[in-house]
Motif scaffolding. Structure first.
Motif, mmCIF file in Angstrom:
data_model
loop_
_atom_site.group_PDB
_atom_site.id
_atom_site.type_symbol
_atom_site.label_atom_id
_atom_site.label_comp_id
_atom_site.label_asym_id
_atom_site.label_seq_id
_atom_site.Cartn_x
_atom_site.Cartn_y
_atom_site.Cartn_z
ATOM 1 N N VAL A 12 4.012 -1.527 -6.703
ATOM 2 C CA VAL A 12 3.451 -1.358 -5.335
ATOM 3 C C VAL A 12 3.035 -2.748 -4.993
ATOM 4 O O VAL A 12 3.060 -3.309 -3.747
ATOM 5 C CB VAL A 12 2.240 -0.512 -5.621
ATOM 6 C CG1 VAL A 12 1.313 -0.734 -3.998
ATOM 7 C CG2 VAL A 12 2.730 1.076 -5.482
ATOM 8 N N GLN A 13 2.490 -3.683 -5.980
ATOM 9 C CA GLN A 13 1.841 -4.831 -5.696
ATOM 10 C C GLN A 13 3.096 -5.870 -5.369
ATOM 11 O O GLN A 13 3.040 -6.677 -4.373
ATOM 12 C CB GLN A 13 1.172 -5.490 -6.997
ATOM 13 C CG GLN A 13 0.006 -4.898 -7.233
ATOM 14 C CD GLN A 13 -0.770 -5.215 -8.506
ATOM 15 O OE1 GLN A 13 -0.102 -5.755 -9.391
ATOM 16 N NE2 GLN A 13 -2.126 -5.217 -8.467
ATOM 17 N N MET A 14 4.240 -5.678 -6.026
ATOM 18 C CA MET A 14 5.491 -6.594 -5.649
ATOM 19 C C MET A 14 5.868 -6.517 -4.103
ATOM 20 O O MET A 14 5.984 -7.216 -3.681
ATOM 21 C CB MET A 14 6.645 -6.524 -6.566
ATOM 22 C CG MET A 14 6.098 -6.731 -8.206
ATOM 23 S SD MET A 14 7.714 -6.689 -9.087
ATOM 24 C CE MET A 14 8.216 -4.916 -9.210
ATOM 25 N N LEU A 15 5.836 -5.102 -3.823
ATOM 26 C CA LEU A 15 6.320 -5.058 -2.385
ATOM 27 C C LEU A 15 5.204 -5.391 -1.369
ATOM 28 O O LEU A 15 5.659 -5.945 -0.316
ATOM 29 C CB LEU A 15 6.746 -3.337 -2.201
ATOM 30 C CG LEU A 15 8.052 -3.016 -2.822
ATOM 31 C CD1 LEU A 15 8.378 -1.668 -2.721
ATOM 32 C CD2 LEU A 15 9.340 -3.844 -2.252
ATOM 33 N N GLU A 16 4.128 -5.068 -1.675
ATOM 34 C CA GLU A 16 2.765 -5.683 -0.896
ATOM 35 C C GLU A 16 3.224 -7.111 -0.643
ATOM 36 O O GLU A 16 2.966 -7.644 0.424
ATOM 37 C CB GLU A 16 1.619 -5.255 -1.450
ATOM 38 C CG GLU A 16 1.194 -3.857 -1.210
ATOM 39 C CD GLU A 16 -0.043 -3.539 -1.860
ATOM 40 O OE1 GLU A 16 -0.769 -4.428 -2.779
ATOM 41 O OE2 GLU A 16 -0.781 -2.455 -1.544
ATOM 42 N N THR A 17 3.361 -8.001 -1.702
ATOM 43 C CA THR A 17 3.489 -9.279 -1.727
ATOM 44 C C THR A 17 4.752 -9.698 -0.984
ATOM 45 O O THR A 17 4.675 -10.553 -0.246
ATOM 46 C CB THR A 17 3.502 -9.837 -3.141
ATOM 47 O OG1 THR A 17 2.322 -9.680 -4.088
ATOM 48 C CG2 THR A 17 3.840 -11.380 -3.017
ATOM 49 N N LEU A 18 5.600 -9.003 -0.862
ATOM 50 C CA LEU A 18 6.878 -9.286 0.052
ATOM 51 C C LEU A 18 6.673 -8.826 1.387
ATOM 52 O O LEU A 18 7.511 -8.987 2.257
ATOM 53 C CB LEU A 18 8.178 -8.411 -0.808
ATOM 54 C CG LEU A 18 8.695 -9.182 -1.888
ATOM 55 C CD1 LEU A 18 9.658 -8.279 -2.879
ATOM 56 C CD2 LEU A 18 9.132 -10.537 -1.762
ATOM 57 N N MET A 39 0.759 -1.217 0.011
ATOM 58 C CA MET A 39 -0.120 -0.018 -0.020
ATOM 59 C C MET A 39 0.849 1.204 -0.008
ATOM 60 O O MET A 39 1.670 1.109 1.009
ATOM 61 C CB MET A 39 -0.980 -0.059 1.124
ATOM 62 C CG MET A 39 -1.636 1.309 1.176
ATOM 63 S SD MET A 39 -2.960 1.115 2.464
ATOM 64 C CE MET A 39 -1.976 1.763 3.995
ATOM 65 N N LEU A 40 0.645 2.345 -0.876
ATOM 66 C CA LEU A 40 1.172 3.665 -0.772
ATOM 67 C C LEU A 40 0.667 4.316 0.193
ATOM 68 O O LEU A 40 -0.653 4.552 0.379
ATOM 69 C CB LEU A 40 1.121 4.215 -2.153
ATOM 70 C CG LEU A 40 1.800 5.655 -2.380
ATOM 71 C CD1 LEU A 40 3.141 5.540 -2.062
ATOM 72 C CD2 LEU A 40 1.373 6.056 -3.749
ATOM 73 N N LYS A 41 1.306 4.421 1.100
ATOM 74 C CA LYS A 41 0.914 5.412 2.394
ATOM 75 C C LYS A 41 0.680 6.999 1.971
ATOM 76 O O LYS A 41 -0.180 7.426 2.796
ATOM 77 C CB LYS A 41 1.744 5.255 3.628
ATOM 78 C CG LYS A 41 1.645 3.663 3.936
ATOM 79 C CD LYS A 41 1.902 3.407 5.488
ATOM 80 C CE LYS A 41 1.562 2.146 6.127
ATOM 81 N NZ LYS A 41 1.526 2.121 7.473
#
Length: 71
Positions: free
Chosen positions: A51-57, A1-3
């Motif tokens: 964003v999706q890649m980092l959320e998955t991580l 999520m982009l905060k």
């Protein structure tokens, strides 16, 4: 999520710099409507897949703005 709320961030930075989004667009060499579209659609500024890649991580994303030193 982009905060970050990029729309608010850009508006605040424009106020701090004493400029408008229209003037910012002119200085960047684009149109005010394009700048407005980018700001309102956060995924265009920060790639949705990134964003999706980092959320998955297991990470959230927070952008930090650092004012450059004037030389």
């Amino acid at each position: 999520m982009l905060k970050n709320n990029i729309e608010v961030d850009v508006k605040v930075k424009c106020i701090e710099a004493g400029t408008t989004q229209a003037k910012l667009a002119e200085d960047v060499g684009t149109t005010p409507s394009y700048v407005n579209r980018l700001i309102k659609k956060n995924e265009n500024i920060v790639n949705k897949t990134f964003v999706q890649m980092l959320e998955t991580l297991g990470y959230d994303i927070e952008l930090t703005y650092v004012k450059r030193e004037e030389e």
